[in-house]
Design an enzyme around this catalytic site. Structure first.
Site, PDB file in Angstrom:
ATOM      1  N   ASP A   1      90.698  46.689 -47.006  1.00 40.39           N
ATOM      2  CA  ASP A   1      91.193  47.142 -48.297  1.00 40.39           C
ATOM      3  C   ASP A   1      90.124  48.043 -48.912  1.00 40.39           C
ATOM      4  O   ASP A   1      88.957  48.018 -48.510  1.00 40.39           O
ATOM      5  CB  ASP A   1      91.471  45.935 -49.190  1.00 40.39           C
ATOM      6  CG  ASP A   1      91.946  46.336 -50.575  1.00 40.39           C
ATOM      7  OD1 ASP A   1      92.848  47.190 -50.661  1.00 40.39           O
ATOM      8  OD2 ASP A   1      91.401  45.812 -51.560  1.00 40.39           O
TER       9      ASP A   1
ATOM     10  N   ASP B   1      89.718  49.132 -52.850  1.00 40.34           N
ATOM     11  CA  ASP B   1      89.182  48.768 -54.160  1.00 40.34           C
ATOM     12  C   ASP B   1      88.731  47.315 -54.177  1.00 40.34           C
ATOM     13  O   ASP B   1      89.522  46.401 -53.965  1.00 40.34           O
ATOM     14  CB  ASP B   1      90.241  48.989 -55.243  1.00 40.34           C
ATOM     15  CG  ASP B   1      90.749  50.427 -55.272  1.00 40.34           C
ATOM     16  OD1 ASP B   1      89.918  51.338 -55.356  1.00 40.34           O
ATOM     17  OD2 ASP B   1      91.977  50.622 -55.191  1.00 40.34           O
TER      18      ASP B   1
ATOM     19  N   ARG C   1     101.514  50.278 -57.279  1.00 37.57           N
ATOM     20  CA  ARG C   1     101.477  50.416 -58.737  1.00 37.57           C
ATOM     21  C   ARG C   1     102.775  49.983 -59.412  1.00 37.57           C
ATOM     22  O   ARG C   1     102.774  49.217 -60.374  1.00 37.57           O
ATOM     23  CB  ARG C   1     101.150  51.865 -59.094  1.00 37.57           C
ATOM     24  CG  ARG C   1     100.819  52.083 -60.553  1.00 37.57           C
ATOM     25  CD  ARG C   1     100.616  53.560 -60.836  1.00 37.57           C
ATOM     26  NE  ARG C   1      99.795  54.160 -59.802  1.00 37.57           N
ATOM     27  CZ  ARG C   1     100.021  55.360 -59.245  1.00 37.57           C
ATOM     28  NH1 ARG C   1     101.066  56.071 -59.634  1.00 37.57           N
ATOM     29  NH2 ARG C   1      99.215  55.838 -58.330  1.00 37.57           N
TER      30      ARG C   1
ATOM     31  N   ASN D   1      95.351  57.192 -54.522  1.00 36.53           N
ATOM     32  CA  ASN D   1      94.130  57.976 -54.670  1.00 36.53           C
ATOM     33  C   ASN D   1      93.097  57.615 -53.608  1.00 36.53           C
ATOM     34  O   ASN D   1      91.924  57.989 -53.723  1.00 36.53           O
ATOM     35  CB  ASN D   1      93.517  57.732 -56.054  1.00 36.53           C
ATOM     36  CG  ASN D   1      94.492  58.017 -57.175  1.00 36.53           C
ATOM     37  OD1 ASN D   1      95.109  59.070 -57.206  1.00 36.53           O
ATOM     38  ND2 ASN D   1      94.641  57.068 -58.099  1.00 36.53           N
TER      39      ASN D   1
ATOM     40  N   ASP E   1      90.120  41.600 -51.115  1.00 37.04           N
ATOM     41  CA  ASP E   1      89.646  40.893 -52.305  1.00 37.04           C
ATOM     42  C   ASP E   1      90.793  40.442 -53.195  1.00 37.04           C
ATOM     43  O   ASP E   1      90.576  39.643 -54.113  1.00 37.04           O
ATOM     44  CB  ASP E   1      88.705  41.785 -53.123  1.00 37.04           C
ATOM     45  CG  ASP E   1      89.438  42.908 -53.831  1.00 37.04           C
ATOM     46  OD1 ASP E   1      89.209  43.104 -55.037  1.00 37.04           O
ATOM     47  OD2 ASP E   1      90.237  43.608 -53.172  1.00 37.04           O
TER      48      ASP E   1
END
Length: 246
Positions: A14, A16, A67, A144, A200
């Site tokens: 992953d 972020d 999102r 992004n 995470d």
């Protein structure tokens, strides 16, 4: 050597919160966007304002998810029903797409203001994996992802990228479904049992377990080790450097 089970040939990371210190930026953007919307909703409907809670709301409803799924999930938790709308909706509209746009706009501003820093332990782990011949991909819900990897200076460490853009193009369900991780493994020619997932977010750990991957590593940056274990992590570390043999 890396502290991974025998037979693991592939690492699926992953972005972020695992590779880059951008999870806190996303959490801040979610809170600012939702608090602004909830104040508007409170005034318009005469209901008490109850702020977006970090970490509870963030961890439970939005972290690691695409999102729009995050927007929908949180609104459902507050019994707020908004239309889906479309990507062309102005950011001030009361639709799921518009709220997603508001959040993404804020993320981009925060990234420009704060920059992007990778986790040093994760960089060392990925470099060691590369040096040992393990295959490597980034699997992220973010649209992004490419820009963040470049800004952090680590894009060359990874052979493939499965992000929000790829998921939309390929029709892949987002986390906690395992589809994006399975696609990453496929791109690298690995069976799920030969791949390790590094996540995470609770939704991401769920995705790793649902995909029957050979090893699921929970990365606890925010004190949610027990929750990551409950969702299916085989091991939980605070930093990927813990999986490096000295």
């Amino acid at each position: 050597m890396l502290k991974l089970p025998d037979g693991i040939t592939t690492c699926l990371f992953d972005l972020d919160g695992v590779l880059t210190q951008t999870a806190k930026i996303h959490a801040q953007a979610w809170k600012e966007m939702f608090d602004s919307f909830l104040r508007e909703w409170s005034e318009e409907h005469g209901v008490p304002f109850e702020e977006f809670d970090r970490p509870t709301d963030y961890d439970e409803y939005v972290d690691g998810k695409p999102r729009l799924d995050g927007v929908r999930s949180f609104l459902e938790s507050r019994d707020i029903d908004l239309p889906m709308g479309s990507p062309s909706d102005p950011a001030d509209a009361q639709t799921i797409h518009a709220l997603g746009t508001r959040k993404n706009d804020r993320v981009l501003v925060l990234i420009r203001e704060q920059g992007v820093e990778p986790y040093e332990g994760s960089v060392r782990f990925a470099e060691r994996a590369r040096d040992q011949g393990l295959r490597r991909a980034v699997v992220s819900s973010s649209t992004n992802c490419r820009d963040v990897l470049i800004a952090a200076g680590i894009d060359a460490l990874f052979e493939e990228r499965v992000d929000g853009v790829v998921a939309e193009r390929e029709g892949l369900a987002g986390k906690p479904a395992p589809d994006t991780f399975l696609h990453g493994a496929k791109l690298l020619g690995a069976a799920p049992g030969a791949a390790a997932v590094f996540e995470d977010a609770q939704a991401g750990v769920e995705a790793g377990r649902a995909g029957d991957f050979g090893f699921v590593v929970g990365v606890d940056r925010t004190g949610q080790a027990e929750a990551l274990k409950r969702r299916g992590a085989d091991v939980v570390v605070e930093d990927l450097a813990e999986l490096l043999d000295r």
